[in-house]
Design a protein around this motif. Structure first.
Motif, PDB file in Angstrom:
ATOM      1  N   PHE A  68     -36.472   9.709 -29.249  1.00 45.51           N
ATOM      2  CA  PHE A  68     -35.484   8.634 -29.184  1.00 45.51           C
ATOM      3  C   PHE A  68     -35.797   7.526 -30.191  1.00 45.51           C
ATOM      4  O   PHE A  68     -34.926   7.090 -30.929  1.00 45.51           O
ATOM      5  CB  PHE A  68     -35.439   8.075 -27.766  1.00 45.51           C
ATOM      6  CG  PHE A  68     -34.351   7.078 -27.538  1.00 45.51           C
ATOM      7  CD1 PHE A  68     -33.060   7.501 -27.301  1.00 45.51           C
ATOM      8  CD2 PHE A  68     -34.617   5.731 -27.563  1.00 45.51           C
ATOM      9  CE1 PHE A  68     -32.040   6.587 -27.089  1.00 45.51           C
ATOM     10  CE2 PHE A  68     -33.611   4.801 -27.350  1.00 45.51           C
ATOM     11  CZ  PHE A  68     -32.325   5.236 -27.110  1.00 45.51           C
ATOM     12  N   TYR A  69     -37.053   7.081 -30.221  1.00 45.81           N
ATOM     13  CA  TYR A  69     -37.431   5.960 -31.087  1.00 45.81           C
ATOM     14  C   TYR A  69     -37.935   6.397 -32.455  1.00 45.81           C
ATOM     15  O   TYR A  69     -38.065   5.581 -33.360  1.00 45.81           O
ATOM     16  CB  TYR A  69     -38.472   5.081 -30.390  1.00 45.81           C
ATOM     17  CG  TYR A  69     -37.876   4.373 -29.205  1.00 45.81           C
ATOM     18  CD1 TYR A  69     -37.007   3.310 -29.384  1.00 45.81           C
ATOM     19  CD2 TYR A  69     -38.143   4.788 -27.915  1.00 45.81           C
ATOM     20  CE1 TYR A  69     -36.422   2.670 -28.306  1.00 45.81           C
ATOM     21  CE2 TYR A  69     -37.568   4.155 -26.828  1.00 45.81           C
ATOM     22  CZ  TYR A  69     -36.710   3.098 -27.032  1.00 45.81           C
ATOM     23  OH  TYR A  69     -36.123   2.470 -25.963  1.00 45.81           O
ATOM     24  N   GLY A  70     -38.231   7.653 -32.613  1.00 39.99           N
ATOM     25  CA  GLY A  70     -38.658   8.175 -33.906  1.00 39.99           C
ATOM     26  C   GLY A  70     -40.119   8.543 -33.912  1.00 39.99           C
ATOM     27  O   GLY A  70     -40.958   7.901 -33.280  1.00 39.99           O
ATOM     28  N   GLY A  71     -40.406   9.593 -34.635  1.00 42.39           N
ATOM     29  CA  GLY A  71     -41.774  10.097 -34.724  1.00 42.39           C
ATOM     30  C   GLY A  71     -42.727   9.109 -35.343  1.00 42.39           C
ATOM     31  O   GLY A  71     -43.875   8.995 -34.916  1.00 42.39           O
ATOM     32  N   GLU A  72     -42.281   8.375 -36.354  1.00 45.12           N
ATOM     33  CA  GLU A  72     -43.164   7.402 -37.004  1.00 45.12           C
ATOM     34  C   GLU A  72     -43.580   6.311 -36.021  1.00 45.12           C
ATOM     35  O   GLU A  72     -44.744   5.903 -35.976  1.00 45.12           O
ATOM     36  CB  GLU A  72     -42.489   6.776 -38.212  1.00 45.12           C
ATOM     37  CG  GLU A  72     -43.389   5.800 -38.945  1.00 45.12           C
ATOM     38  CD  GLU A  72     -42.748   5.196 -40.177  1.00 45.12           C
ATOM     39  OE1 GLU A  72     -43.368   4.299 -40.754  1.00 45.12           O
ATOM     40  OE2 GLU A  72     -41.635   5.592 -40.551  1.00 45.12           O
ATOM     41  N   ALA A  73     -42.655   5.850 -35.198  1.00 47.76           N
ATOM     42  CA  ALA A  73     -42.976   4.824 -34.202  1.00 47.76           C
ATOM     43  C   ALA A  73     -43.979   5.359 -33.188  1.00 47.76           C
ATOM     44  O   ALA A  73     -44.953   4.684 -32.844  1.00 47.76           O
ATOM     45  CB  ALA A  73     -41.699   4.340 -33.510  1.00 47.76           C
ATOM     46  N   ALA A  74     -43.768   6.575 -32.707  1.00 48.92           N
ATOM     47  CA  ALA A  74     -44.700   7.182 -31.748  1.00 48.92           C
ATOM     48  C   ALA A  74     -46.067   7.380 -32.378  1.00 48.92           C
ATOM     49  O   ALA A  74     -47.097   7.152 -31.734  1.00 48.92           O
ATOM     50  CB  ALA A  74     -44.141   8.506 -31.232  1.00 48.92           C
ATOM     51  N   ASN A  75     -46.106   7.790 -33.632  1.00 51.48           N
ATOM     52  CA  ASN A  75     -47.380   7.960 -34.325  1.00 51.48           C
ATOM     53  C   ASN A  75     -48.106   6.627 -34.484  1.00 51.48           C
ATOM     54  O   ASN A  75     -49.334   6.568 -34.383  1.00 51.48           O
ATOM     55  CB  ASN A  75     -47.161   8.603 -35.691  1.00 51.48           C
ATOM     56  CG  ASN A  75     -46.763  10.057 -35.583  1.00 51.48           C
ATOM     57  OD1 ASN A  75     -46.992  10.708 -34.570  1.00 51.48           O
ATOM     58  ND2 ASN A  75     -46.146  10.569 -36.627  1.00 51.48           N
ATOM     59  N   ASN A  76     -47.367   5.553 -34.735  1.00 51.94           N
ATOM     60  CA  ASN A  76     -47.985   4.224 -34.844  1.00 51.94           C
ATOM     61  C   ASN A  76     -48.659   3.829 -33.533  1.00 51.94           C
ATOM     62  O   ASN A  76     -49.790   3.332 -33.528  1.00 51.94           O
ATOM     63  CB  ASN A  76     -46.936   3.168 -35.209  1.00 51.94           C
ATOM     64  CG  ASN A  76     -46.470   3.263 -36.634  1.00 51.94           C
ATOM     65  OD1 ASN A  76     -47.112   3.862 -37.480  1.00 51.94           O
ATOM     66  ND2 ASN A  76     -45.323   2.672 -36.907  1.00 51.94           N
TER      67      ASN A  76
END
Length: 75
Positions: A35-43
């Motif tokens: 939902f929020y994006g892979g880059e955000a989850a990775n951060n």
């Protein structure tokens, strides 16, 4: 986990574009990487891994892609 994602990272994520939360918490981003994006989850994963010795998010990370094309997801 209740701290605002946007207070810690740039660019901000805005879930309202998809009907979600405008200023999600770290927990919300981690719970919904699609939902929020892979880059955000990775951060968030990297932040948690660096902050605590018992937390280690390693291995394959989420990407901002969907394995289904538009036709498959509508079936």
């Amino acid at each position: 986990m209740t701290q605002s994602y946007n207070a810690l990272f740039d660019p901000d994520v805005d879930g309202t574009k998809k009907g979600g939360v405008a200023n999600p918490t770290l927990q919300q981003v981690l719970d919904d990487p699609q939902f929020y994006g892979g880059e955000a989850a990775n951060n968030v994963a990297a932040l948690l891994s660096a902050a605590h010795p018992d937390v280690d998010f390693t291995g394959d990370r989420t990407e901002d892609t969907c394995p289904l094309d538009a036709d498959e997801s509508n079936n």
